[in-house]
Scaffold this motif. Structure first.
Motif, short mmCIF file in Angstrom:
data_model
loop_
_atom_site.label_atom_id
_atom_site.label_comp_id
_atom_site.label_asym_id
_atom_site.label_seq_id
_atom_site.Cartn_x
_atom_site.Cartn_y
_atom_site.Cartn_z
N THR A 13 -9.53 1.04 -14.67
CA THR A 13 -9.15 0.51 -13.48
C THR A 13 -7.88 -0.02 -13.39
OG1 THR A 13 -11.44 -0.22 -13.17
CG2 THR A 13 -9.99 -1.33 -11.78
N ALA A 14 -7.11 0.55 -12.64
CA ALA A 14 -5.43 0.03 -12.50
C ALA A 14 -5.47 -0.72 -11.27
CB ALA A 14 -4.61 1.33 -12.11
N THR A 15 -4.92 -1.94 -11.25
CA THR A 15 -4.67 -2.76 -10.38
C THR A 15 -3.27 -2.61 -9.71
OG1 THR A 15 -6.18 -4.59 -11.01
CG2 THR A 15 -4.33 -5.28 -9.23
N VAL A 16 -2.97 -2.12 -8.68
CA VAL A 16 -1.71 -1.67 -8.13
C VAL A 16 -1.23 -2.38 -7.04
CG1 VAL A 16 -1.91 0.55 -9.33
CG2 VAL A 16 -2.39 0.22 -7.16
N TRP A 17 0.29 -2.57 -6.75
CA TRP A 17 0.59 -2.99 -5.47
C TRP A 17 1.35 -1.65 -4.66
CZ3 TRP A 17 0.31 -7.77 -3.16
CH2 TRP A 17 0.94 -7.88 -1.92
N CYS A 18 0.65 -1.41 -3.62
CA CYS A 18 1.23 -0.42 -2.66
C CYS A 18 1.94 -0.93 -1.64
CB CYS A 18 0.01 0.28 -1.98
SG CYS A 18 -1.43 0.67 -3.25
N TRP A 19 3.15 0.08 -1.40
CA TRP A 19 4.38 -0.42 -0.50
C TRP A 19 3.87 -0.01 0.87
CZ3 TRP A 19 7.52 3.23 2.17
CH2 TRP A 19 8.61 2.60 2.98
N GLN A 33 -4.34 10.33 -6.60
CA GLN A 33 -4.80 9.50 -5.51
C GLN A 33 -3.75 8.64 -4.69
OE1 GLN A 33 -8.17 6.93 -6.97
NE2 GLN A 33 -8.17 8.18 -9.09
N ARG A 34 -4.06 8.54 -3.58
CA ARG A 34 -3.22 7.84 -2.63
C ARG A 34 -3.68 6.58 -2.18
NH1 ARG A 34 -0.47 10.44 2.02
NH2 ARG A 34 -2.08 12.34 1.68
N CYS A 35 -2.59 5.61 -2.19
CA CYS A 35 -3.29 4.03 -1.92
C CYS A 35 -4.11 4.25 -0.40
CB CYS A 35 -2.16 3.54 -1.73
SG CYS A 35 -1.49 2.78 -3.26
N PRO A 36 -5.10 3.53 -0.38
CA PRO A 36 -5.89 3.28 0.87
C PRO A 36 -5.20 2.64 1.99
CG PRO A 36 -6.77 1.90 -0.79
CD PRO A 36 -5.72 2.54 -1.68
N SER A 37 -4.26 1.53 1.52
CA SER A 37 -3.41 1.06 2.31
C SER A 37 -2.33 0.23 1.55
CB SER A 37 -4.44 0.00 3.29
OG SER A 37 -4.90 -0.85 2.46
N GLY A 38 -1.59 -0.73 2.26
CA GLY A 38 -0.63 -1.48 1.74
C GLY A 38 -1.16 -2.73 1.11
N GLY A 39 -0.69 -3.40 -0.05
CA GLY A 39 -0.59 -4.60 -0.54
C GLY A 39 -1.54 -4.07 -1.92
N GLN A 40 -2.15 -5.05 -2.38
CA GLN A 40 -2.92 -4.90 -3.90
C GLN A 40 -4.17 -4.16 -3.67
OE1 GLN A 40 -4.47 -8.39 -6.31
NE2 GLN A 40 -2.76 -7.71 -7.44
N HIS A 41 -4.23 -3.26 -4.65
CA HIS A 41 -5.77 -2.50 -4.58
C HIS A 41 -6.21 -2.15 -6.02
CE1 HIS A 41 -6.07 -1.68 -0.38
NE2 HIS A 41 -4.76 -1.41 -0.17
N THR A 42 -7.22 -1.82 -6.17
CA THR A 42 -7.72 -1.38 -7.54
C THR A 42 -7.95 0.09 -7.36
OG1 THR A 42 -10.13 -1.89 -7.20
CG2 THR A 42 -8.68 -3.35 -8.29
N MET A 43 -7.63 1.09 -8.46
CA MET A 43 -7.73 2.38 -8.36
C MET A 43 -8.44 2.71 -9.53
SD MET A 43 -5.84 3.03 -5.48
CE MET A 43 -5.25 4.78 -5.29
N THR A 44 -9.31 3.84 -9.62
CA THR A 44 -10.38 4.15 -10.79
C THR A 44 -10.33 5.55 -11.13
OG1 THR A 44 -12.36 4.22 -9.14
CG2 THR A 44 -11.37 2.02 -10.51
N ALA A 45 -10.77 5.86 -12.36
CA ALA A 45 -10.90 7.05 -12.88
C ALA A 45 -11.75 7.19 -14.08
CB ALA A 45 -9.73 7.75 -13.15
#
Length: 554
Positions: A392-398, A426-438
């Protein structure tokens, strides 16, 4: 002599009549059809080929009449609502059983789909289907032919074939016939022979999946599941094999023991009393104390280490966790390079000198904040070889997130990493902070690593599996993994496995081994596919949006 029309005599008579014709100066055309429908024995009925029609009661194609074959024709062509290939009457799985929905991702005849299923009376001899021309009948032999479209090379696609003898209650009796790997990419045809069971209303199910494990209904977004119901001719002469074997064993068993019992009783009567008297006291005395002694030490030994928080390992150049049930980078990865207001601690935090981009501002532009590795199945034991884990990666999407992407990688040896991309980009679902998983299955190795490569746009990761854009961030997390002795043979032994093809009855069958080890191997095979589904790209991503942002804000 012969006249026009079908020939009904024996082969010997046919050749004699051909010989008599060759010198009469006339030209003849002889057409010999070895598969012409024969007359069924007994009632004189002729077995004809049957074409299925959609049965709204079952929700699948069905041949209501007996015959020599049952063909779905185009009724199954396509998959779900896939682009350019919507399947008629989807999902074409028996609605008298549990719901089973097709995946809707991809495009017709580019990604996976089942095009056609046919059941035919006959058998497979030396790999070649041989139709009998007779009825599909109880106690006989038949084979199923499946026309598929396999993605890419076909190496990631498998068809699971099942049979049920009662289509009115399918989930009570699905019988596994085979799991067959696509022999290549594009349109392919596979076959599997089977014994026709008792029951006049039977059904075949094909579960066609991208990766995954054998199932009557897998849930992948590229998976297709289709049923075909066919009518079987009743055979009054069929016998059930279990009936007789069960009646014979009880008969000889009770007749032999009573014979010697009365003859031995008078002889050992005086010798038995003194024998057990001295032997009983010493027997329980030594056996009871040692029993609890060895069972207690192993109990505290595998005490779980609990969740682990990583610490920076200067030798590896990345955060590392000791043995535990999970691994959390905490704040060690927060930020990116030397970006404004978000300088990353111990940058760049990766194993093979990938360089982070330094442009932009913290929590406005792209950055990886945190990575956590946890076991999929839960539990409290330490991470072990063979475990399936979630990254699980917590990322900030522009901005809107539409230009921010992430790749996940895995290496079984953190000291000398060879990176494998484990899921499509994988593409960010929207802007701001999100969690992406694999998810990935841990292979053999005491020190393993996961990687998140977060980027602006769709860059080329290159030989080091990391992009090098001005807004790109690459972070690794090293995990300690305990050995799993039960699966050592899977990693180290190159012997026969469930995925070794063995020819039998014209289809691919598999060599079975221990069920637990086999399930583990299927996961390992699945996660180590050399090819992965490509990420869908709308083609509109470029530097234009980011370049505009640079002019306005930098």
């Amino acid at each position: 002599m012969m006249s026009g029309g079908p020939y009904t005599g024996s082969p010997n008579t046919l050749f004699s009549e051909i010989s008599a014709c060759v010198d009469d100066g006339q030209q003849y055309e002889f057409i010999i059809n070895p598969t012409a429908p024969p007359t069924a024995s007994g009632d004189g009925a002729v077995a004809l080929t049957q074409e299925a029609v959609f049965d709204s009661d079952y929700g699948v194609p069905r041949c209501a009449n007996t015959g020599s074959s049952c063909d779905s024709r185009a009724l199954l062509d396509g998959r779900g609502t896939v682009t350019d290939g919507n399947e008629p009457n989807l999902s074409n799985t028996n609605q008298k059983g549990a719901a089973c929905n097709d995946g809707n991702s991809g495009s017709y005849h580019f990604d996976e789909s089942i095009d056609q299923i046919t059941v035919t009376a006959g058998d497979i001899e030396s790999g070649t289907p041989v139709p009998s021309g007779d009825f599909i009948i109880e106690g006989g032999r038949a084979y199923v032919t499946v026309k598929l479209y396999c993605w890419s090379t076909g190496a990631s696609d498998t068809a699971d074939i099942y049979l049920t003898q009662d289509a009115s209650s399918p989930d009570s009796g699905w019988q596994f016939l085979a799991s067959i790997l696509c022999p290549g990419g594009g349109v392919q045809t596979i076959t599997q022979a089977f014994d026709v069971l008792r029951g006049t209303n039977q059904s075949i199910r094909v579960n066609f999946r991208y990766n995954g494990s054998n199932s009557t209904c897998s849930n992948g977004s590229y998976d297709d599941h289709d049923d075909l119901i066919f009518t079987v001719k009743e055979n009054p002469n069929i016998t059930l094999p279990p009936t007789q074997p069960q009646t014979q064993p009880p008969t000889p068993a009770p007749t032999q023991p009573p014979t010697p019992v009365p003859t031995q009783l008078p002889t050992p009567a005086p010798t038995q009393p003194p024998t057990p008297a001295p032997t009983q006291p010493p027997t329980p005395a030594p056996t009871q104390p040692p029993t609890p002694m060895p069972t207690q030490p192993p109990t505290p030994a595998p005490t779980p280490s609990g969740p682990q928080t990583a610490s920076y390992d200067a030798t590896l150049g990345a955060p590392k966790c000791s043995h535990g049930l999970s691994c959390d980078s905490a704040d060690l990865l927060n930020g990116r390079g030397t970006m404004t207001d978000g300088v990353e601690t111990n940058l760049p935090n990766n194993l093979n000198s990938c360089t982070d981009g330094n442009s932009g501002t913290y929590h406005v532009d792209e950055s990886i904040d945190r990575i956590i590795v946890t076991r999929v199945s839960g539990g409290d034991g330490d991470l072990t070889e063979g475990d399936e884990v979630t990254i699980t990666a917590t990322v900030w999407c522009w901005s809107t997130g539409s230009s921010s992407f992430i790749d996940f990688y895995y290496a079984s040896d953190a000291s000398n990493p060879v990176w494998d991309q484990i899921v499509p980009r994988q593409r960010c679902p929207s802007g701001g902070q999100h969690t992406m998983t694999a998810s990935v299955v841990l292979l053999k190795g005491s020190l393993q690593a996961v990687r998140a490569n977060f980027m602006y746009g769709s860059g080329d990761p290159g030989e080091n599996s990391c992009t090098s854009g001005n807004w790109d961030d690459t972070d690794d997390l090293v995990i300690s993994v305990k050995p799993n002795l039960a699966t050592q043979g899977i990693f180290a032994t190159p012997g026969k496995s469930k995925h070794d093809d063995v020819q039998g009855q014209g289809a691919i069958v598999y060599v079975e081994k221990d069920a637990e080890a086999d399930e583990m191997e299927k996961k390992l095979q699945q996660m180590n596919q050399s090819k992965e589904k490509p990420a869908e790209d709308d083609g509109n991503i470029g530097k234009k949006g980011k370049a505009l942002k640079v002019k306005l804000f930098d």
